[in-house]
Write an enzyme that holds these catalytic residues in place. Structure first.
Site, PDB file in Angstrom:
ATOM      1  N   GLY A  15      22.643   3.225  -0.614  1.00  0.00           N
ATOM      2  CA  GLY A  15      22.605   3.173  -2.083  1.00  0.00           C
ATOM      3  C   GLY A  15      21.239   3.639  -2.584  1.00  0.00           C
ATOM      4  N   ARG A  76      26.408   7.602   2.510  1.00  0.00           N
ATOM      5  CA  ARG A  76      26.637   6.677   3.625  1.00  0.00           C
ATOM      6  C   ARG A  76      27.524   7.467   4.599  1.00  0.00           C
ATOM      7  NH1 ARG A  76      25.122   1.709   0.968  1.00  0.00           N
ATOM      8  NH2 ARG A  76      25.928   1.545  -1.131  1.00  0.00           N
ATOM      9  N   ASP A 107      19.289  -1.674   5.333  1.00  0.00           N
ATOM     10  CA  ASP A 107      19.536  -2.058   6.726  1.00  0.00           C
ATOM     11  C   ASP A 107      20.502  -1.120   7.461  1.00  0.00           C
ATOM     12  OD1 ASP A 107      21.641  -2.967   5.206  1.00  0.00           O
ATOM     13  OD2 ASP A 107      21.723  -4.964   6.100  1.00  0.00           O
ATOM     14  N   THR A 130      15.971  -0.288  -1.393  1.00  0.00           N
ATOM     15  CA  THR A 130      17.269  -0.810  -1.851  1.00  0.00           C
ATOM     16  C   THR A 130      17.000  -1.768  -3.001  1.00  0.00           C
ATOM     17  OG1 THR A 130      19.062  -2.378  -1.332  1.00  0.00           O
ATOM     18  CG2 THR A 130      17.148  -2.488   0.090  1.00  0.00           C
ATOM     19  N   ASP A 132      18.569  -4.354  -3.497  1.00  0.00           N
ATOM     20  CA  ASP A 132      19.003  -5.711  -3.118  1.00  0.00           C
ATOM     21  C   ASP A 132      17.871  -6.632  -2.648  1.00  0.00           C
ATOM     22  OD1 ASP A 132      21.455  -4.668  -3.654  1.00  0.00           O
ATOM     23  OD2 ASP A 132      22.191  -4.703  -1.585  1.00  0.00           O
ATOM     24  N   ASP A 134      16.996  -7.245   0.292  1.00  0.00           N
ATOM     25  CA  ASP A 134      17.500  -8.089   1.376  1.00  0.00           C
ATOM     26  C   ASP A 134      17.011  -7.646   2.753  1.00  0.00           C
ATOM     27  OD1 ASP A 134      18.847  -5.696   1.329  1.00  0.00           O
ATOM     28  OD2 ASP A 134      20.819  -6.550   1.758  1.00  0.00           O
ATOM     29  N   ARG A 176      25.062  -7.164  -3.095  1.00  0.00           N
ATOM     30  CA  ARG A 176      25.947  -7.245  -1.920  1.00  0.00           C
ATOM     31  C   ARG A 176      26.038  -8.673  -1.407  1.00  0.00           C
ATOM     32  NH1 ARG A 176      27.486  -2.649   1.119  1.00  0.00           N
ATOM     33  NH2 ARG A 176      25.620  -1.562   0.506  1.00  0.00           N
TER      34      ARG A 176
HETATM   35  O1  F6P Z   1      22.974  -1.902  -1.431  1.00  0.00           O
HETATM   36  C1  F6P Z   1      22.818  -1.506  -2.736  1.00  0.00           C
HETATM   37  C2  F6P Z   1      24.089  -1.720  -3.514  1.00  0.00           C
HETATM   38  O2  F6P Z   1      23.853  -1.286  -4.842  1.00  0.00           O
HETATM   39  C3  F6P Z   1      24.639  -3.146  -3.498  1.00  0.00           C
HETATM   40  O3  F6P Z   1      23.966  -3.989  -4.390  1.00  0.00           O
HETATM   41  C4  F6P Z   1      26.088  -2.904  -3.823  1.00  0.00           C
HETATM   42  O4  F6P Z   1      26.900  -3.920  -3.294  1.00  0.00           O
HETATM   43  C5  F6P Z   1      26.386  -1.601  -3.159  1.00  0.00           C
HETATM   44  O5  F6P Z   1      25.148  -0.931  -3.010  1.00  0.00           O
HETATM   45  C6  F6P Z   1      27.342  -0.710  -3.924  1.00  0.00           C
HETATM   46  O6  F6P Z   1      27.584   0.412  -3.163  1.00  0.00           O
HETATM   47  P1  F6P Z   1      28.356   1.702  -3.700  1.00  0.00           P
HETATM   48  O7  F6P Z   1      27.447   2.425  -4.621  1.00  0.00           O
HETATM   49  O8  F6P Z   1      28.651   2.457  -2.458  1.00  0.00           O
HETATM   50  O9  F6P Z   1      29.573   1.195  -4.415  1.00  0.00           O
END
Ligand code: F6P
Length: 328
Positions: A15, A76, A107, A130, A132, A134, A176
């Protein structure tokens, strides 16, 4: 002795987060400063597999320190999860004479980088990016501060309409499986309740607390719900459940979603990204590998990718107590 690093590759993966461009800029300019070649791979691991890269110099990264998103784009990659995918990427790096990689991401990015380095002997350094927050081994990740400010600004606006209509708002925020965004934005925006995955308060407690708020004379309330909250209901079901049990509440739901990932990075994120990325290049030039750079107590530190992946960055549970005190 490790091979001398003459050309460094950089990519952003997972992300996107505000400040990734400041990180790319710092990698490229630090390489230029140390007379080391730098190439940027597009769309993370997928660009390494497809051999999509450009040569970068100090001027390639002009005017990006203030931009959200990532000029190298992100992805990803499913293919990189396979041995064959990683072998293609390694061959492309060899053909492009890239000696080492800087991976900006979370991660998932570090997990991929660790396997890749073990299989193909290409040194990697992770830079935590990120929203998050985390990641173990750093108190802050790039993008988290900007996301917090975005969320607080949004909730401030929701509060205006909530109080004008005497409403209860459930605001879902990202993260997340981590409650950092919810917890800190919740306190910053003065939320009545904060629901995070790390602490299951239970539905009964939530109802009690909302009932108490009403009896205390509150006419509107904000509940911040982390997307990974384990209360057993999604945010819409949760609002429905509360409406059924506390019918005097006029409840609404706002899912903030991807606006949390965009926008101009805060000064904090720009400085963090710059410091971490200078350190990442210097570690590679110093012959180090398979590390993640982090900021602990305002100092630049590093830990092994393995530690970063196995460790857990815990939330500060005292913030829950503070939130409870302040929402009386
Ligand atoms: O890891 C970053 C994040 O924004 C999370 O907070 C969220 O759950 C996820 O990515 C969303 O991913 P995507 O953009 O693939 O829907």
């Amino acid at each position: 002795m490790s091979k001398k690093v003459r050309r460094i590759g950089v990519m952003t993966s997972g992300g996107d987060s505000p400040g990734m461009n400041a990180a790319i800029r710092a990698v490229v300019r630090t390489c230029a400063y140390y007379h080391t070649d730098c190439v940027g791979f597009y769309r993370g691991f997928q660009g390494m597999i497809n051999g999509e890269y450009i040569s970068m110099n100090a001027r390639s990264v002009r005017n990006i320190v203030n931009q959200g998103g990532t000029i190298l784009q992100s992805a990803r990659s499913k293919e990189f999860l396979t041995k064959e995918g990683r072998a293609k990427a390694a061959k492309n790096l060899k053909d492009a004479e890239v000696d080492a990689m800087i991976l900006i991401g979370g991660d998932g990015t570090f997990r991929g980088g660790q396997v890749f380095s073990q299989e193909h002997g290409i040194p990697v350094i992770g830079v935590p990016g990120t929203i998050d927050n985390d990641i173990y081994g750093t108190h802050y990740t790039i993008g988290y501060d900007t996301a917090l400010n975005t969320v607080v600004e949004a909730i401030d606006k929701i509060r205006d309409t909530a109080s004008s209509h005497n409403r209860l708002f459930f605001v879902e925020v990202m993260g997340r499986d981590a409650g950092f965004i919810a917890l800190n934005s919740g306190i910053g925006a003065g939320a009545e309740e904060i629901l995070i995955p790390e602490e299951d308060l239970g539905l009964e407690r939530l109802l009690d607390s909302l009932e108490r708020s009403r009896r205390a004379g509150k006419t509107s309330s904000i509940v911040v719900v982390s997307e990974g909250d384990k209360i057993g209901k999604n945010v819409f079901e949760l609002a429905e459940y509360v409406k059924q049990n506390l019918p005097y509440y006029d409840a609404r739901v706002t899912v903030l979603g991807h606006i949390q990932r965009g926008g101009r990075p805060s000064c904090f994120d720009r400085v963090l990204a710059s410091r971490l990325s200078v350190k990442a290049v210097e570690l590679l030039l110093d012959g180090q590998k398979d590390l993640m750079v982090g900021m602990m107590n305002n100092e630049m530190e590093s830990c092994s990718l393995d530690q970063a992946l196995k460790g857990k960055h815990n939330i500060n549970k005292d913030l829950l107590r503070i939130s409870e005190i302040l929402s009386t």
